[in-house]
Scaffold this active site. Structure first.
Site, PDB file in Angstrom:
ATOM      1  CG  HIS A  99      -2.140  -0.884   0.977  1.00  0.00           C
ATOM      2  ND1 HIS A  99      -3.400  -0.561   1.427  1.00  0.00           N
ATOM      3  CD2 HIS A  99      -2.274  -2.064   0.332  1.00  0.00           C
ATOM      4  CE1 HIS A  99      -4.247  -1.513   1.077  1.00  0.00           C
ATOM      5  NE2 HIS A  99      -3.580  -2.433   0.417  1.00  0.00           N
ATOM      6  CG  HIS A 267      -5.143 -11.351  -2.711  1.00  0.00           C
ATOM      7  ND1 HIS A 267      -6.199 -10.982  -3.524  1.00  0.00           N
ATOM      8  CD2 HIS A 267      -4.738 -10.213  -2.083  1.00  0.00           C
ATOM      9  CE1 HIS A 267      -6.412  -9.682  -3.397  1.00  0.00           C
ATOM     10  NE2 HIS A 267      -5.538  -9.197  -2.532  1.00  0.00           N
TER      11      HIS A 267
END
Length: 726
Positions: A99, A267
């Site tokens: 992020h 993920h």
């Protein structure tokens, strides 16, 4: 009560609205005023380090082996105040790094992980960054230990790489050298929305037309890093989400294969958190009370940690083994059918139909409990979009290939905004040259500089031609991601040689002469182009009565077509250049605002911008030879006439067309000159006028020339990272 008592008990002794609390700003009072704040970011007064502190020198003494060992230990040293899922902080640290790096966007090179900006507002309080404040606090003991030798920017980015390594991925390595900023980049444009997570169609929407995302933005909503995990505007539809993903990742410099690899690799480990009521979460860090000590999203009414953590609102892991690097993501995604469900926090998520019990991931705190895995709408796009599906199947069938592609994409994601490889520091940095690093070979320094200058001076090229070519070569530099600039002489290659703003016909003529000089002298074309500009300036200053030598450092190299990713250079094409008084089109943003944006990207101050604009006008460098802003009778002479005549009250300034003005003699009404908005702003804006008045003074004629030369040299050397490496 007497007046003294009233003063001490009924009136606050602090002047409100100044430095102590938010107040009505100048821009709120006068919204049409030109806000120069973007040029004042990262003033030295915000930096707590000593003036002679050089992080890029300090980090070279960092014990990387010891840091690596401590980081690996941190991953599995679960702390009670914020326990690790399954005893491993890998997923959280990967999200932290991702992020930070994922704010990067190719249009203007802003965002990214290279400054540690994630520590500050607004990014530290974006909804998508919920609970990443906890990750940074978990890293604080490491930062405290290694101190000035390790920046937050490096540490935040390094955390994700070590997390992957600790879970079994062979990474591409890591480069240190990111320098921290000490103040928010509050003038970076993140969108015009008036609320977090505002859907398209709301006030200030970043979308127009069918679904055209505003440039330079990359994320789909205010407060998100990428796309909405629940679907477009929170409505699940994997094929529509795939369209958003493709646009977003392209604007982060990623192709389809890199996009699938990053989505799947991110993920493969960790989980989403939504096992609770999101409404009980406290305010984000920027809105928290003082006793929260900079932490946000605190849950004071329920447990709020471990299995009860709420972050995204989606709840569950993607794979059976969320702390291991494996092929579990694709096995889960492709081998099961999925249905829409709501998480305990009320978010849309996809869950498998008839999943085998042994394929379910175990609870983060109790291994005897198993839960359904989940997929977001973005994950389902990897299965349902035809192009993404094809890539996913290849990755599923070849784990080694997937690991290699992901490792390269992760390295690119976390290093894209660092600039060329010459800026990498540390033994863990890979030796391979990647085309996205815009490689440039080392140039020759052994030629006779004075001989080359003499050849240029007698080449028959005008001052304007010399200066324009050097400027056009250098002006592409972006300090945001260290791309562009004169090094490499890519102005002679596609696509730059054909850009409208480079005046291809004039450029071709000049380059033919300068390339011949380079070939005969042994100098690089890049060096000769810069020297040409310097020669033009020295000639123009001498005519004006000031002898000056423009500083020059040889050693630029010449890039080849093979070293140049043409598509990635398209975003560097100038669409406006206030310094050459040119706009490709009329834009919704004013010409002077465009000037500030470009100036900030080039790393220039307001004063440097002022002196360069005035000097370039006098050197007759306007695009297409227009005379707008050429406030002089001595064209081609480096003088301060621009400022003298701009501030002369014997003239009036009258609009005659869009972005065009006449400067008339007050007594005769004769038109003396024409000008554009970017000319007149230096007389109308109070700050810029103050600079202009300095250069208009009778005693500052030489100061003007020397300041112009200093600013010019800064632009020419902006991409010479070898000059400041220690």
């Amino acid at each position: 009560m007497n007046d003294k008592q009233k003063s001490s008990t009924g009136k606050c002794p602090v002047m409100h609205g100044g430095a102590t609390e938010a107040a009505t700003t100048n821009m709120e009072w006068w919204p049409k005023a030109l806000n120069l704040d973007i040029l004042h970011q990262h003033d030295n007064k915000t930096n707590p380090m000593a003036a002679d502190f050089n992080y890029r020198e300090a980090v070279k003494s960092l014990d990387i082996a010891a840091l690596n060992k401590d980081m690996h230990a941190l991953m599995t040293d679960s702390q009670d105040w914020w326990p690790a899922d399954w005893g491993h902080y890998g997923g959280l640290m990967i999200r932290l790094s991702w992020h930070a790096a994922g704010t990067y966007r190719i249009a203007d090179g802003r965002g990214g992980a290279a400054t540690g900006n994630q520590r500050f507002t607004p990014i530290n309080s974006w909804p998508d960054n919920v609970n990443l404040d906890k990750a940074r606090r978990l890293l604080w003991p490491i930062k405290k230990k290694y101190g000035n030798k390790l920046s937050w920017a490096d540490l935040i980015t390094y955390a994700g790489t070590i997390a992957y390594e600790s879970m079994g991925l062979k990474t591409q390595g890591f480069a240190f050298g990111r320098e921290d900023i000490w103040h928010p980049e509050k003038d970076t444009y993140w969108g015009a929305e008036k609320e977090w997570l505002a859907p398209s169609g709301s006030e200030g929407s970043r979308y127009s037309g069918e679904r055209d995302l505003e440039n330079p933005l990359a994320s789909v909503m205010m407060g998100l890093i990428y796309v909405n995990p629940e679907g477009v505007d929170g409505n699940p539809d994997p094929l529509k989400t795939a369209q958003d993903i493709r646009v977003t990742f392209e604007r982060m410099a990623m192709n389809d294969e890199e996009t699938v690899a990053l989505t799947a690799g991110g993920h493969t480990v960790g989980k989403c958190h939504g096992n609770g009521d999101a409404s009980v979460l406290g305010k984000e860090p920027a809105a928290g009370e003082i006793e929260e000590q900079g932490l946000g999203w605190n849950n004071k009414s329920k447990r709020g940690i471990g299995r009860d953590t709420v972050s995204s609102g989606i709840e569950g892991a993607w794979t059976t083994n969320p702390t291991q690097w494996d092929n579990g993501y694709f096995s889960m995604l492709l081998n099961y059918d999925w249905e829409l469900k709501k998480s305990p926090a009320g978010a849309w998520q996809w869950e498998p139909i008839n999943i085998k019990e042994e394929h379910k991931p175990v609870d983060v705190e109790d291994a005897s409990i198993r839960h359904n895995p989940i997929m977001t709408d973005a994950d389902m796009a990897m299965k349902m979009d035809p192009a993404y599906r094809k890539i996913s199947e290849r990755f599923h069938n070849d784990q080694q290939y997937f690991s290699e592609v992901f490792a390269r994409a992760w390295f690119k994601l976390t290093h894209r905004d660092m600039g060329p490889k010459t800026r990498y520091i540390g033994s863990d940095a890979p030796q391979e040259d990647f085309i996205w690093q815009d490689p440039v070979p080392q140039g020759n320094t052994g030629y006779d500089i004075e001989s080359v200058k003499a050849r240029i001076a007698t080449s028959g090229l005008s001052v304007s031609e010399l200066v324009c070519t050097a400027w056009d070569s250098a002006r592409t530099f972006r300090n945001s991601d260290k791309r562009g600039g004169a090094n490499g002489a890519r102005i002679r290659l596609a696509p730059q040689k054909d850009w409208q703003g480079n005046e291809p016909s004039r450029l071709s003529k000049v380059l033919a002469i300068l390339e011949n000089i380079a070939a005969e002298s042994g100098a690089s074309v890049a060096d000769v182009i810069v020297l040409a500009g310097n020669v033009g300036i020295e000639q123009a200053a001498k005519i004006g009565g000031v002898e000056v030598t423009v500083p020059f450092s040889s050693g630029r190299g010449d890039a080849t077509t093979e070293m140049t990713d043409c598509d990635s250079f398209d975003v560097l094409e100038p669409l406006h250049d206030a310094y050459r008084n040119w706009l490709k089109h009329d834009y919704s943003v004013s010409a002077e605002e465009l000037m500030l944006d470009r100036t900030q990207l080039m790393g220039l101050t307001a004063n440097e911008m002022t002196v360069l604009i005035g000097g370039m006008r006098m050197l007759d460098t306007n695009y297409g030879g227009t005379k707008h802003g050429v406030f002089t009778e001595r064209e081609g002479v480096l003088s301060n006439d621009y400022f003298i005549n701009l501030t002369d009250m014997n003239y009036t300034w009258q609009p005659v067309a869009n972005n065009l003005y006449e400067i008339r003699d007050r007594s005769s009404n004769e038109v003396k000159w024409t000008a554009t908005r970017v000319d007149l702003i230096f007389g109308s804006n109070s700050i810029l006028r103050a600079y202009s008045e300095v250069y208009a003074q009778d005693d500052n004629k030489e100061k003007f020339v020397h300041d112009f030369v200093a600013a010019w040299t800064k632009v020419m050397n902006a991409d010479r990272f070898d000059l400041d490496l220690i």
